[in-house]
Design an enzyme around this catalytic site. Structure first.
Site, PDB file in Angstrom:
ATOM      1  N   GLY A 413     -25.691  31.017  -5.339  1.00 16.10           N
ATOM      2  CA  GLY A 413     -24.395  30.806  -4.707  1.00 16.10           C
ATOM      3  C   GLY A 413     -24.532  29.970  -3.457  1.00 16.10           C
ATOM      4  N   PRO A 415     -24.372  28.841   0.581  1.00 18.22           N
ATOM      5  CG  PRO A 415     -25.458  27.217   1.831  1.00 18.22           C
ATOM      6  CD  PRO A 415     -24.486  27.376   0.714  1.00 18.22           C
ATOM      7  N   GLY A 418     -23.916  36.055   1.350  1.00 15.81           N
ATOM      8  CA  GLY A 418     -24.533  37.377   1.389  1.00 15.81           C
ATOM      9  C   GLY A 418     -25.640  37.598   0.390  1.00 15.81           C
ATOM     10  CB  SER A 741     -16.086  17.838 -13.325  1.00 22.27           C
ATOM     11  OG  SER A 741     -16.567  17.597 -12.022  1.00 22.27           O
ATOM     12  CE  LYS A 784     -15.927  21.557 -10.607  1.00 22.28           C
ATOM     13  NZ  LYS A 784     -15.912  20.864 -11.897  1.00 22.28           N
TER      14      LYS A 784
END
Length: 853
Positions: A413, A415, A418, A741, A784
């Site tokens: 994930g 920064p 957690g 994308s 997104k």
């Protein structure tokens, strides 16, 4: 018994004048009048109301004398009443020895009628009795329970057989008791002699049962058994078991004595060697050091292989002079070998409720992640319980399989969401030690596996160093930034991690420096990464990927209130009553001062505010201003003007045709990008700028080709492309961009430019396109959409085949945004362009999805 003149503080009361001073002799039991049973001794007259004295952990047998100590008030009252009367009491064992005041239902029904023979009162208030068992009795009915138990009892005589079998059983019991007496030197010889001279088998059973170690249940069982032959058989079984234990203990003691003699012999020889060396003028410091290493090798719990290697190296070291270069190398190696935690470990706490409480206390939101962690811990708990139930004598292969404690977790994930703190929470929930090891920038394979001892300054790798630092063999090790491992001519550290993170291999992990197998299967490895693509496929395959997306505004507000603000208040030396940051101020920081998926920058801004307030508090103590609450207006006053204004930026940049708002995924989380298209007279064709990668350039050309193929449908003049050049630009130009994308965004920007219809300012989009106008699914939908939500947009155009990804979105986001699911570019243009959409195409309208409020 202590006589009065030796201890004047002890009150001694002789209540058996008919026996004089011969208190150790058994009391004669008179024969009851009218008895015609020559095989049984009968009891003296039994009172109609017999006081009952419960015994804890002991059974008193008939025909035996035993000392008792009592201290309960009701028991003392019972003895005081009995001493003044006929001295007859009933002794019954309590079922639970821990119960200090058992009731009628908690006492065995069969006991012994006894006579109080001698009484002592001690200074601490307790009473010591010498009681003589007279015969067996059974409780018929309890009459009173206060101030002590009183019951009606009846005699319960034993059945005494005079057969040859009873005689044989008696002889066997005598023989077993004699053997046991030889193994237990604490039994007095007079006691053994008097017991072996008993002719009555019943007296023999009771005398031996009184002297040997026996469980309460077995003691009561012997008392309740009616037949003497059955009593003898039960006593034989108990004696046989006790003999087996004693003989095994003697064997162990003999072995220990032999080992002690061997150790003493070695000690004397070493002392003699030291004396010889002192006479020769040689230093004994080397021997002291070698002896210290020898003791550590025997006590630290080395594996068989490691112990053999350590002793071999120690023998080499003992033969070398201290000035030799090899001496220092071996010494350093042995120091590392004995300092690694071979046997130190912590017990796992796999209480799921406790783990849930820890995760809830440490982290707000992340419900899916917390559930997956709880599932992970539940699997470990069940595996441990099932292994304990089924494994009797596991083979080495079964042991390896049993030690495999589930998958290795990888938190992926942006920064600040957690990831590292989740690993710390898992360690706290399991009761394990936690340590973090950063892998960012590691390029040398030896950093993981260690250096061979042939090199000068060689040392173990980071795995062994970490275990030595935490002094525990089953910690939680967080391997941070696993996606930032490098590789060069010194090796590939990611390949070295394949063994470390593979439960099939890491139970025999070999560090190049130690060169002996170390079991890493008990270590819980957790890795973190910002993106998956840089992680090699084989390494990624060994881990279970858990994706952490960015936080919503509501989640950030709650995290700030519960965690960030209290921490910054504490770290900046403030007290809670000196600063108050209101919720609207935190929302202002989130919207206009930070642009991130996590909360790190938000905490920095809160820290800036806390430092400003700390300055005011310090000035106030010297006569300056006073502390104040922080609201929305105070934020701008303390830390300056806002850095971002999302809504104004989008409206300003999309107020004319040729500009579309797209959504992109980055390692820092989701983000919003703008695609700009411009046209000018000329014949140079199609230009692309903005640091676009190869895939993104191909998407732009595909978008351009599709718009040209649909020129007549869009109302574009047929010779427009012959007389005009098109330029597509994606700010910011210094940031590299790639991926398919943005195809739908580029097509929309070109169509908006050529049809002179602007794109709606509240719409963002993502999706890959084909030359035939199809919209294909893309990844990173959650990040997104969260980026669109942070920017204040309310409509998102997504590929129809990404509809299932909407289930991962928080309810707050689903209720705020409207999702338009499209299958073709024409449907996207209908939803994105302003005005005239009914004449754009004959395709069916796109599906609009919005969550209910």
């Amino acid at each position: 018994m202590t006589p009065n003149d030796d201890n004047p503080e002890v009150e001694e009361k002789d209540i058996t004048p008919e026996y004089g001073d011969e208190q150790e002799q058994p009391i004669d039991i008179k024969t009851a009048e009218g008895s015609t049973d020559p095989g049984n001794e009968v009891l003296p007259p039994i009172p109609d109301e017999l006081p009952i004295l419960p015994l804890r952990g002991v059974v008193v047998y008939p025909h035996t004398a035993i000392p008792l100590t009592i201290g309960q008030p009701r028991s003392i009252a019972l003895v005081d009443d009995v001493v003044g009367k006929d001295r007859i009491i009933g002794l019954f064992a309590a079922r639970d020895p821990e119960n200090e005041q058992p009731g009628p239902d908690e006492i065995y029904p069969v006991g012994t009628l006894a006579m109080v023979h001698r009484l002592f009162r001690t200074p601490d208030g307790t009473i010591r009795l010498l009681v003589q068992g007279l015969g067996r009795i059974t409780i018929e009915e309890y009459l009173r329970t206060e101030p002590y138990l009183v019951a009606r009892v009846r005699r319960h005589p034993e059945t005494i057989e005079t057969t040859i079998e009873v005689e044989a059983l008696s002889r066997n019991v005598v023989e077993q008791f004699s053997r046991m007496a030889e193994l237990v030197p604490s039994i007095p010889a007079e006691l053994i002699s008097s017991t072996l001279n008993l002719d009555d088998p019943l007296h023999l059973v009771y005398a031996i049962a009184t002297y040997i170690r026996i469980d309460l249940e077995d003691s009561q069982d012997i008392l309740e058994t009616d037949s003497v032959s059955d009593k003898l058989r039960k006593l034989m079984r108990i004696l046989a078991k006790e003999l087996e234990v004693l003989e095994l203990g003697r064997e162990i003691q003999t072995q220990a004595q032999s080992e002690m003699e061997k150790v003493q012999r070695e000690y004397f020889l070493r002392e003699q060697l030291k004396a010889i060396q002192r006479e020769l003028g040689e230093s004994d410091e080397q021997q002291v050091e070698i002896e210290e290493f020898r003791q550590k090798i025997e006590t630290v719990g080395l594996s068989e292989e490691a112990g053999k290697e350590a002793r071999r190296e120690l023998d080499r070291m003992a033969k070398l002079p201290t000035a030799a270069a090899e001496y220092g190398v071996i010494r350093t190696y042995l120091d590392w070998l004995v300092s690694v935690p071979w046997s130190q470990r912590t017990e796992d706490n796999l209480d799921i409720a406790h783990a849930r409480d820890v995760l809830e206390a440490d982290h707000y939101g992340l419900e899916d992640i917390k559930e997956r962690i709880l599932e992970f811990l539940a699997v470990r708990k069940l595996r441990a319980e099932r292994a304990a139930e089924t494994d009797q004598q596991p083979t080495p292969q079964d042991q390896v399989r049993r030690d495999r404690q589930g998958a290795i977790l990888c938190f992926v994930g942006p920064p600040g969401v957690g990831k590292t703190s989740l690993g710390s929470s898992i360690a706290r929930a399991m009761g394990r030690k936690f340590t973090r090891m950063s892998l960012g920038g590691v390029r040398d394979e030896a950093e993981i596996r260690g250096f061979r001892r042939t090199y000068i300054g060689a040392m173990p790798g980071r795995i062994i160093q970490t275990l030595r630092r935490v002094e525990n063999r089953n910690p939680v090790i967080m391997l941070d930034e696993v996606d930032k491992l490098g590789r060069d001519f010194r090796g590939d550290p990611a390949s070295a991690l394949l063994e470390v993170l593979d439960p099939e291999q890491n139970h025999e992990f070999r560090d190049h420096y130690l060169d002996v197998a170390f079991d890493l299967s008990e270590v819980l490895f957790i890795t973190t990464a910002n993106e998956l693509e840089p992680i090699p496929g084989p390494l990624r395959d060994r881990m279970e990927i858990i994706t952490l997306s960015g936080y919503t505004e509501h989640e950030k507000v709650q995290i700030a209130i519960q965690y960030l603000v209290p921490r910054q208040i504490r770290e900046n030396g403030l007290r809670p009553d000196e600063i108050s940051i209101e919720q609207e101020a935190i929302a202002e920081l989130i919207r206009n001062y930070t642009r991130e998926a996590g909360v790190r920058d938000l905490e920095r801004q809160i820290g800036r505010i806390a430092r400003k307030i700390a300055t005011q508090v310090a000035e106030n103590s010297a006569g300056g201003g006073t502390p104040r609450a922080v609201n929305r207006e105070a934020v701008r006053e303390l830390i300056g003007k806002p850095r971002f204004n999302y809504q104004t930026e989008i409206e300003d940049r999309t107020d004319q045709p040729g500009i579309a708002t797209g959504l992109a995924w980055t390692p820092m989380g989701g983000d919003v990008l703008f695609v700009e298209a411009a046209s000018m007279s000329g014949s140079k064709g199609f230009q692309l700028t903005g640091s676009l990668g190869d895939v993104m350039q191909e998407s732009a050309r595909a978008a351009m080709s599709y718009i040209r193929s649909q020129a007549s449908t869009l109302g574009i003049h047929e010779d427009y492309f012959d007389k005009h050049d098109l330029h597509l630009h994606v700010p910011a130009g210094a940031v590299p961009k790639d991926g398919p994308s943005a195809g739908i965004t580029m097509a929309t920007a070109i169509a908006s430019l050529l049809t002179r219809r602007p794109v709606r300012s509240n719409v963002a989009m993502t999706g890959e396109i084909t030359l035939r106008g199809k919209v294909l699914p893309v990844g990173g939908i959650k990040d997104k959409v969260l980026a669109a939500h942070r920017m204040g947009l309310d409509t998102v155009i997504l590929p129809r085949r990404n509809e299932q990804d909407l289930d991962e979105l928080p309810d707050e986001v689903r209720q705020t945004l409207t999702f338009v699911l499209v299958s073709t570019i024409d449907e996207a243009l209908q939803a994105a362009l302003v005005g005239g959409s009914e004449t754009l195409t004959s395709e069916p309208a796109a599906e609009t999805v919005s969550a209910p409020a």
